[in-house]
Design a protein around this motif. Structure first.
Motif, PDB file in Angstrom:
ATOM      1  N   LEU A 203       0.943  -1.137  -0.132  1.00  9.35           N
ATOM      2  CA  LEU A 203       0.116  -0.092  -0.030  1.00  9.35           C
ATOM      3  C   LEU A 203       0.981   1.240  -0.013  1.00  9.35           C
ATOM      4  N   GLN A 204       2.132   1.218   0.692  1.00  2.54           N
ATOM      5  CA  GLN A 204       2.830   2.475   0.480  1.00  2.54           C
ATOM      6  C   GLN A 204       3.583   2.550  -0.643  1.00  2.54           C
ATOM      7  N   MET A 205       3.934   1.393  -1.244  1.00  2.35           N
ATOM      8  CA  MET A 205       4.484   1.669  -2.586  1.00  2.35           C
ATOM      9  C   MET A 205       3.339   2.225  -3.618  1.00  2.35           C
ATOM     10  N   ILE A 206       2.158   1.752  -3.349  1.00  2.00           N
ATOM     11  CA  ILE A 206       0.906   2.180  -4.314  1.00  2.00           C
ATOM     12  C   ILE A 206       0.987   3.755  -3.975  1.00  2.00           C
ATOM     13  N   ALA A 207       0.767   4.169  -2.714  1.00  2.00           N
ATOM     14  CA  ALA A 207       0.520   5.609  -2.461  1.00  2.00           C
ATOM     15  C   ALA A 207       1.700   6.561  -2.943  1.00  2.00           C
ATOM     16  N   SER A 228      -2.670  -9.667  -8.457  1.00  2.00           N
ATOM     17  CA  SER A 228      -2.379 -10.652  -7.651  1.00  2.00           C
ATOM     18  C   SER A 228      -3.247 -11.956  -7.685  1.00  2.00           C
ATOM     19  N   GLN A 229      -2.892 -12.686  -6.756  1.00  2.00           N
ATOM     20  CA  GLN A 229      -3.708 -14.235  -6.846  1.00  2.00           C
ATOM     21  C   GLN A 229      -4.643 -13.985  -5.548  1.00  2.00           C
ATOM     22  N   ASP A 230      -4.170 -14.250  -4.556  1.00  2.00           N
ATOM     23  CA  ASP A 230      -4.713 -14.280  -3.180  1.00  2.00           C
ATOM     24  C   ASP A 230      -4.487 -12.951  -2.388  1.00  2.00           C
ATOM     25  N   ARG A 231      -3.203 -12.462  -2.432  1.00  2.00           N
ATOM     26  CA  ARG A 231      -2.646 -11.746  -1.594  1.00  2.00           C
ATOM     27  C   ARG A 231      -1.871 -10.579  -2.392  1.00  2.00           C
ATOM     28  N   VAL A 232      -2.225  -9.220  -2.251  1.00  2.00           N
ATOM     29  CA  VAL A 232      -1.398  -8.241  -2.857  1.00  2.00           C
ATOM     30  C   VAL A 232      -0.133  -8.016  -2.050  1.00  2.00           C
ATOM     31  N   THR A 233       0.877  -8.326  -2.885  1.00  2.00           N
ATOM     32  CA  THR A 233       2.355  -8.290  -2.298  1.00  2.00           C
ATOM     33  C   THR A 233       3.022  -7.148  -2.639  1.00  2.00           C
ATOM     34  N   VAL A 234       4.153  -6.939  -2.130  1.00  2.00           N
ATOM     35  CA  VAL A 234       5.009  -5.720  -2.718  1.00  2.00           C
ATOM     36  C   VAL A 234       5.522  -5.982  -4.042  1.00  2.00           C
ATOM     37  N   GLU A 235       5.712  -7.266  -4.578  1.00  2.00           N
ATOM     38  CA  GLU A 235       6.162  -7.434  -5.798  1.00  2.00           C
ATOM     39  C   GLU A 235       5.238  -7.080  -6.889  1.00  2.00           C
ATOM     40  N   ASP A 236       3.946  -7.433  -6.527  1.00  2.00           N
ATOM     41  CA  ASP A 236       2.721  -7.154  -7.300  1.00  2.00           C
ATOM     42  C   ASP A 236       2.579  -5.610  -7.399  1.00  2.00           C
ATOM     43  N   ALA A 237       2.667  -4.838  -6.224  1.00  2.00           N
ATOM     44  CA  ALA A 237       2.738  -3.414  -6.365  1.00  2.00           C
ATOM     45  C   ALA A 237       3.956  -2.835  -6.915  1.00  2.00           C
ATOM     46  N   LEU A 238       5.026  -3.342  -7.048  1.00  2.00           N
ATOM     47  CA  LEU A 238       6.208  -2.836  -7.811  1.00  2.00           C
ATOM     48  C   LEU A 238       6.075  -3.119  -9.502  1.00  2.00           C
ATOM     49  N   THR A 241       3.081  -0.566 -10.360  1.00  2.00           N
ATOM     50  CA  THR A 241       3.557   0.598 -10.564  1.00  2.00           C
ATOM     51  C   THR A 241       4.817   1.085 -11.318  1.00  2.00           C
ATOM     52  N   GLY A 242       5.413   0.043 -11.735  1.00  2.00           N
ATOM     53  CA  GLY A 242       6.740   0.145 -12.352  1.00  2.00           C
ATOM     54  C   GLY A 242       7.828   0.841 -11.668  1.00  2.00           C
ATOM     55  N   SER A 243       7.618   0.662 -10.266  1.00  2.00           N
ATOM     56  CA  SER A 243       8.728   1.126  -9.360  1.00  2.00           C
ATOM     57  C   SER A 243       9.994  -0.056  -9.184  1.00  2.00           C
ATOM     58  N   VAL A 244      11.123   0.280  -8.720  1.00  2.00           N
ATOM     59  CA  VAL A 244      12.110  -0.626  -8.479  1.00  2.00           C
ATOM     60  C   VAL A 244      12.097  -1.313  -6.934  1.00  2.00           C
ATOM     61  N   SER A 245      12.455  -2.462  -6.891  1.00  2.00           N
ATOM     62  CA  SER A 245      12.528  -3.133  -5.413  1.00  2.00           C
ATOM     63  C   SER A 245      13.942  -2.591  -4.808  1.00  2.00           C
ATOM     64  N   GLN A 246      13.604  -2.882  -3.534  1.00  2.00           N
ATOM     65  CA  GLN A 246      14.759  -1.903  -2.333  1.00  2.00           C
ATOM     66  C   GLN A 246      15.900  -2.964  -2.525  1.00  2.00           C
ATOM     67  N   GLY A 247      15.887  -4.161  -2.971  1.00  2.00           N
ATOM     68  CA  GLY A 247      17.048  -5.211  -3.223  1.00  2.00           C
ATOM     69  C   GLY A 247      17.824  -4.661  -4.521  1.00  2.00           C
ATOM     70  N   PHE A 248      16.833  -4.515  -5.365  1.00  2.00           N
ATOM     71  CA  PHE A 248      17.669  -3.798  -6.839  1.00  2.00           C
ATOM     72  C   PHE A 248      18.334  -2.551  -6.463  1.00  2.00           C
ATOM     73  N   LEU A 249      17.794  -1.762  -5.610  1.00  2.00           N
ATOM     74  CA  LEU A 249      18.526  -0.405  -5.243  1.00  2.00           C
ATOM     75  C   LEU A 249      19.917  -0.858  -4.503  1.00  2.00           C
ATOM     76  N   TYR A 250      19.775  -1.809  -3.600  1.00  2.00           N
ATOM     77  CA  TYR A 250      20.916  -2.312  -2.703  1.00  2.00           C
ATOM     78  C   TYR A 250      21.877  -2.744  -3.797  1.00  2.00           C
TER      79      TYR A 250
END
Length: 561
Positions: A203-207, A228-238, A241-250
């Motif tokens: 939700l924070q990623m979407i906001a 998503s399937q059953d649960r909206v995860t961070v990967e689904d939000a990424l 939204t087209g955003s980049v994961s925190q691991g990729f930024l690391y």
């Protein structure tokens, strides 16, 4: 019934549901309770911030059967009819598709008729900035003095395109971008009510991707739920939204820190391969380093972190990267973001930026190794010892050496400009009225022939006496006199210009005004003593009066007691 988007289902129906616009809703509620409703309102602000929703809520509140109320009841016939759109007295007019003056006149012709179902006719004109100039002119007079039963509500995302004559006739309310925290809070309420399982970080990623618009946030949430399937995860939000994961930024940050250009370019290739938006990526990278800087300088403000989630790897990275390096990286990323806005090939700028970021430490490193610091401190101590020794030796040598013979200074100890008193007295002895008049009559023409810098020196100077070969030039200020007399080029230019105008070459003798008075008095006294002006004294005439008559002629001298 057909499926409706979340932003339509959860459209605010009361002022309390309008998120992040308390400064607007509180003012409107007070006006409703005090029955101080204006005839025209202007709602301006970014998209998806609740302008049209607030307009419909205001239309329901003024027409509610229980009015005056701060909130519409949404239960009476008027409120339900306005919500359903079945009451024709509340008209939503889309200016984007009806911008011509003919459509506006068709609407305004019906303004004078009384409402049929409710107390007030409310005209909600959306995207009002799209109206033509003729349509604005047609609206102008009606907007200023509409019938008592009519309220206009204008909504726009670009208020600068609206004529000032229209704006001045409305009460203006500026809707702000909604904060990410408020958007997350609203989305939590929606997912709880609908029974959707959603991670809070998603939700924070979407906001954050919504950029302050609640409608955009709910549209992205709708997409993420569908993806998503059953649960909206961070990967689904990424993904949505087209955003980049925190691991990729690391991964990229480690490549920058280790100056590994190859790893950085490989990470960029992977990013673009997965269809990520380059503009979104560089914004995420800037926010990542922004959070890194804020955490490094103020670790207690965890709630200020906008892009990252605080974990061990983030804390370790904050300890190892110098603050100055973060400044440089944010500056380089910002420049790249500006350049990418005006190009059709953002990938090239991204690749160049990654190469620069990988080399930025070697080019701008301001941290010296411990060995280098020790060497610098040793050199500083050695220089201080040498300086101390030189001072000591210099004092001893000065004490042992014989006192030097006092030499005469090359310049006199007298301060200020010293005029040539002897030459001035010689000019005064031979001065005539014709000579000074000849110079004064050509003085203005001579100044016009000089350069501006030379003419400026003569702004407060005037010739006061002249002989056939020289004249005395009096300056009001001593500094100007000294500057002029020390400037050989200036003197030669003035002498040449006068020679061209008068046919005679005059030598210039400069004197400051305060010294000129004393020199003249001394000359007159001395002249009186030499010439034996006893007769004048016996007759009661002062020596300086007699001398003045001799210099300028008795007919030009008037004695005032």
């Amino acid at each position: 019934m057909a499926y409706q988007a979340l932003y339509r289902v959860w459209r605010p129906q009361t002022f309390i549901d309008v998120v992040g616009q308390e400064h607007v809703t509180k003012t409107l509620q007070n006006a409703l309770l005090q029955q101080k409703i204006s005839h025209a309102y202007l709602f301006s602000g970014p998209r998806g911030t609740g302008k049209t929703s607030a307009a419909k809520i205001l239309a329901k509140a003024v027409n509610c059967e229980h009015s005056p109320v701060a909130e519409p009841c949404n239960e009476c016939a008027a409120c339900r009819g306005i919500t359903d759109g079945t009451i024709s007295d509340v008209l939503e007019f889309d200016a984007a598709s009806n911008s011509r003056v003919e459509e506006m006149r068709d609407v305004l012709d019906k303004v004078k008729f009384a409402p049929t179902a409710v107390k007030y006719k409310v005209y909600i004109i959306d995207e009002v900035h799209m109206l033509s100039i003729s349509a604005f002119n047609a609206l102008l007079k009606t907007l200023e003095e509409p019938p008592k039963h009519v309220i206009f509500i204008l909504a726009t995302t670009e208020p600068h395109k609206i004529p000032l004559t229209i704006i001045s006739r409305c009460q203006r309310f500026d809707f702000r971008r909604i904060t990410a925290g408020s958007i997350v809070k609203r989305m939590k309420l929606i997912v709880d009510e609908t029974g959707v399982d959603c991670e809070e970080q998603a939700l924070q990623m979407i906001a954050r991707a919504a950029e302050g618009g609640m409608r955009d946030a709910l549209s992205l949430l709708d997409q993420a739920i569908s993806f998503s399937q059953d649960r909206v995860t961070v990967e689904d939000a990424l993904t949505v939204t087209g955003s980049v994961s925190q691991g990729f930024l690391y991964k990229l940050a480690h490549a920058f820190q280790e100056k590994d250009v190859a790893s950085g370019l490989e990470a960029l290739e992977e990013l673009l391969f997965h269809g990520k938006d380059p503009a979104r990526f560089i914004e995420d990278l800037i926010l990542f380093y922004r959070d890194l800087l804020l955490y490094k300088t103020a670790p207690n403000l965890e709630e200020s972190l906008e892009r990252v989630t605080l974990d061990n790897e983030f804390q370790k990275m904050a300890e190892t990267i110098p603050t100055e390096q973060i400044y440089l990286m944010i500056d380089q990323l910002n420049k790249t973001q500006q350049e990418m806005r005006w190009t059709n090939h953002p990938r090239i700028f991204l690749e160049v930026a990654i190469v620069k970021l990988c080399q930025i430490e070697t080019k701008h490193s301001d941290q010296a190794a411990p060995g280098q610091i020790s060497q610098l401190l040793a050199k500083i101590e050695q220089l201080e010892d040498d300086l101390r020794q030189l001072k000591t030796n210099g004092i001893q040598a000065a004490q042992e050496a014989p006192a030097p013979v006092q030499k005469t200074a090359p310049r006199t100890s007298r301060k200020g400009f010293q005029p040539a008193v002897g030459k001035i007295n010689e000019v005064l002895k031979l001065a005539t009225k014709n000579d000074i008049n000849q110079i004064k009559s050509n003085w203005a023409e001579m100044r016009s022939r000089l350069m501006k810098s030379h003419a400026a020196l003569l702004n407060e100077a005037e010739p006061v006496a002249a002989s056939s070969t020289a004249f005395i030039l009096k300056f009001k200020h001593e500094i100007h006199c000294q500057m002029a007399m020390d400037n050989n080029r200036f003197i030669e230019t003035v002498m040449s210009a006068l020679q061209e105008l008068t046919g005679h070459r005059f030598t210039i003798l400069g004197v400051p005004e305060d010294q000129w008075l004393s020199i003249r008095e001394g000359f007159l006294s001395h002249q009186h003593a030499e010439d034996g002006e006893g007769k004048d004294s016996q007759e009661g005439e002062q020596p300086h009066i007699s001398e003045a008559k001799k210099l300028f002629g008795a007919e030009f001298v008037e004695v005032i007691d």
